[in-house]
Design an enzyme around this catalytic site. Sequence first.
Site, PDB file in Angstrom:
ATOM      1  N   ASP A  13       0.836  -1.196   0.164  1.00  0.00           N
ATOM      2  CA  ASP A  13      -0.158  -0.154   0.132  1.00  0.00           C
ATOM      3  C   ASP A  13       1.025   1.282   0.197  1.00  0.00           C
ATOM      4  OD1 ASP A  13      -2.476  -1.533   0.408  1.00  0.00           O
ATOM      5  OD2 ASP A  13      -1.555  -1.864   2.323  1.00  0.00           O
ATOM      6  N   LYS A  16       2.313   2.158  -4.953  1.00  0.00           N
ATOM      7  CA  LYS A  16       3.117   1.762  -6.523  1.00  0.00           C
ATOM      8  C   LYS A  16       2.414   2.105  -7.621  1.00  0.00           C
ATOM      9  CE  LYS A  16       3.360  -2.416  -4.849  1.00  0.00           C
ATOM     10  NZ  LYS A  16       2.812  -2.120  -3.437  1.00  0.00           N
ATOM     11  N   GLY A  40      -4.259  -4.532  -4.415  1.00  0.00           N
ATOM     12  CA  GLY A  40      -4.840  -3.597  -5.736  1.00  0.00           C
ATOM     13  C   GLY A  40      -4.030  -2.558  -5.518  1.00  0.00           C
ATOM     14  N   HIS A  41      -3.835  -1.969  -6.746  1.00  0.00           N
ATOM     15  CA  HIS A  41      -3.003  -0.741  -6.928  1.00  0.00           C
ATOM     16  C   HIS A  41      -4.099   0.260  -7.678  1.00  0.00           C
ATOM     17  CE1 HIS A  41       1.190  -2.889  -7.976  1.00  0.00           C
ATOM     18  NE2 HIS A  41       0.752  -3.164  -6.858  1.00  0.00           N
ATOM     19  N   THR A 131      -6.520 -12.061   2.344  1.00  0.00           N
ATOM     20  CA  THR A 131      -7.610 -11.455   1.661  1.00  0.00           C
ATOM     21  C   THR A 131      -8.513 -12.396   1.185  1.00  0.00           C
ATOM     22  OG1 THR A 131      -6.404 -11.531  -0.429  1.00  0.00           O
ATOM     23  CG2 THR A 131      -5.969  -9.546   0.758  1.00  0.00           C
ATOM     24  N   ARG A 145       2.469 -29.419  -7.619  1.00  0.00           N
ATOM     25  CA  ARG A 145       2.263 -29.912  -9.216  1.00  0.00           C
ATOM     26  C   ARG A 145       0.975 -30.546  -9.373  1.00  0.00           C
ATOM     27  NH1 ARG A 145       6.702 -31.192  -6.714  1.00  0.00           N
ATOM     28  NH2 ARG A 145       6.246 -33.279  -6.529  1.00  0.00           N
ATOM     29  N   GLN A 225       2.320  -6.321  -3.792  1.00  0.00           N
ATOM     30  CA  GLN A 225       2.699  -6.494  -2.341  1.00  0.00           C
ATOM     31  C   GLN A 225       3.950  -5.435  -1.997  1.00  0.00           C
ATOM     32  OE1 GLN A 225       1.736  -9.657  -3.717  1.00  0.00           O
ATOM     33  NE2 GLN A 225      -0.488  -9.405  -3.029  1.00  0.00           N
ATOM     34  N   THR A 240       3.063 -12.724   2.012  1.00  0.00           N
ATOM     35  CA  THR A 240       2.423 -13.405   1.080  1.00  0.00           C
ATOM     36  C   THR A 240       2.743 -14.644   0.415  1.00  0.00           C
ATOM     37  OG1 THR A 240       1.330 -12.516  -1.225  1.00  0.00           O
ATOM     38  CG2 THR A 240       3.435 -11.908  -0.976  1.00  0.00           C
ATOM     39  N   THR A 413       3.188  14.587  -3.069  1.00  0.00           N
ATOM     40  CA  THR A 413       2.897  15.456  -2.536  1.00  0.00           C
ATOM     41  C   THR A 413       1.093  15.391  -2.205  1.00  0.00           C
ATOM     42  OG1 THR A 413       2.567  16.889  -4.329  1.00  0.00           O
ATOM     43  CG2 THR A 413       4.584  17.033  -2.833  1.00  0.00           C
TER      44      THR A 413
END
Length: 426
Positions: A13, A16, A40-41, A131, A145, A225, A240, A413
């Site tokens: 968070d 990114k 989420g981005h 999540t 596998r 992440q 994660t 900013t």
Amino acid sequence: MNMDIVLGLQWGDEGKGKFIDLISEDYDITARFNGGANAGHSIERHGKRITLKSLPSGIFMKGVQNVIGTGTVLDPVSLRREILNLKEFDGTIEPENNLIISAKAHLVLPTHKLLDIFMEDNPDYTPIGTTRNGIAQAYSNKILRQNLRVGDIDAPDFKSRIERILNRDYSVLAGGDTVLPPWEEISREFFEAIEFLKKFTRTETELFLNTALLTGKKILAEGSQAAMLDIDHGTYPYVTSSSTTASGACSGLGISPKKVGEIFGIAKAYCTRVGNGMFPTEIFDELGEEIRNKGHEFGSNTGRPRRIGWLDLPALRYAIMINGVTQVILTKADILSGMKSVAVCTHYALEDGSMATISGTLPENGLPVLKQMKGWEGDITAIDDASNLPEELKTFLSFLNDELGVPITYLSTGPGRNEILKLNRK
């Protein structure tokens, strides 16, 4: 040409998506190398905000090719929902024309989510605070596998193989107290999403990406992440399920470390964390609540309130070290505006002295030592020249530059897409 990498340096968070959206127009390709729909981005466009979960943040840029790499896990149902939401958000975007998906990326199945919920709620397992998107289950079945990949969707026996896995998982879940949705319902939704997935190019993306580099194309690798959530180097077990580091970008995309150029590390001027796990600089009083509300610190994917803490320099130095970060981008300094003082953890006091850098674990009895610094006043969101920043903020930035040994080259900013300053590189 080299591949540049953008990744988070804390517990996620960090902002990114905003930075990637800012610089992705300078690249020919943006590529996601790890994770799935569990993070989420958030990106702001035309005064509106949208959260991307599986799609690379360069999806908005005309002429930029977007890649979902081999190191990711892909939930067809979630991706379909995300793309339809994206088109509603901006009708000019056509992911069918600028999205390529690795044929080797593993699929997240509907029962993976149910197994995730089962393990989080079952007292026989350690609750991680996930999540509940089935990401760990997909990665674990990859390692065992026992999973299927995106490239398998064209196989003539794909449906029967998936149904065999779903039936097997349902049998396991039926033995517990989990409330299960009708098998026919999740099966139908999944196969509808698979048909939707077939609209997109699916290929050996490592060949596509390396060929692009050989022909002079520029690639931006996008991490999900953050470093302190890495499966190997993070604060295990509260991490994660994938590699979130720069080395993870190479393995997740199939690109040699020799071809890596800049490594951009994103960090907040304070720390946040969602879910369980160590967080030694956490603020527990009303100040933490004030920063949370002012900074809108709620999970972009889940809406869960984020834990708030002071900037942790030992942990940040560790993240910079293991990733080989060449530039630091600092976000959320505007949220600390108006505070009389801000604190920074400079080291941890131990019984036998102090330590400057922590790894994914904190030694027993280690207490954070905080340095109080004078805060800055005023709204910095409208400042478009770094020389006009408050002197106290300049002092803060100079202190961080000296402590980290890596230049802070950008300062966010405010939340707006263009509210970011490029700083002189020391």
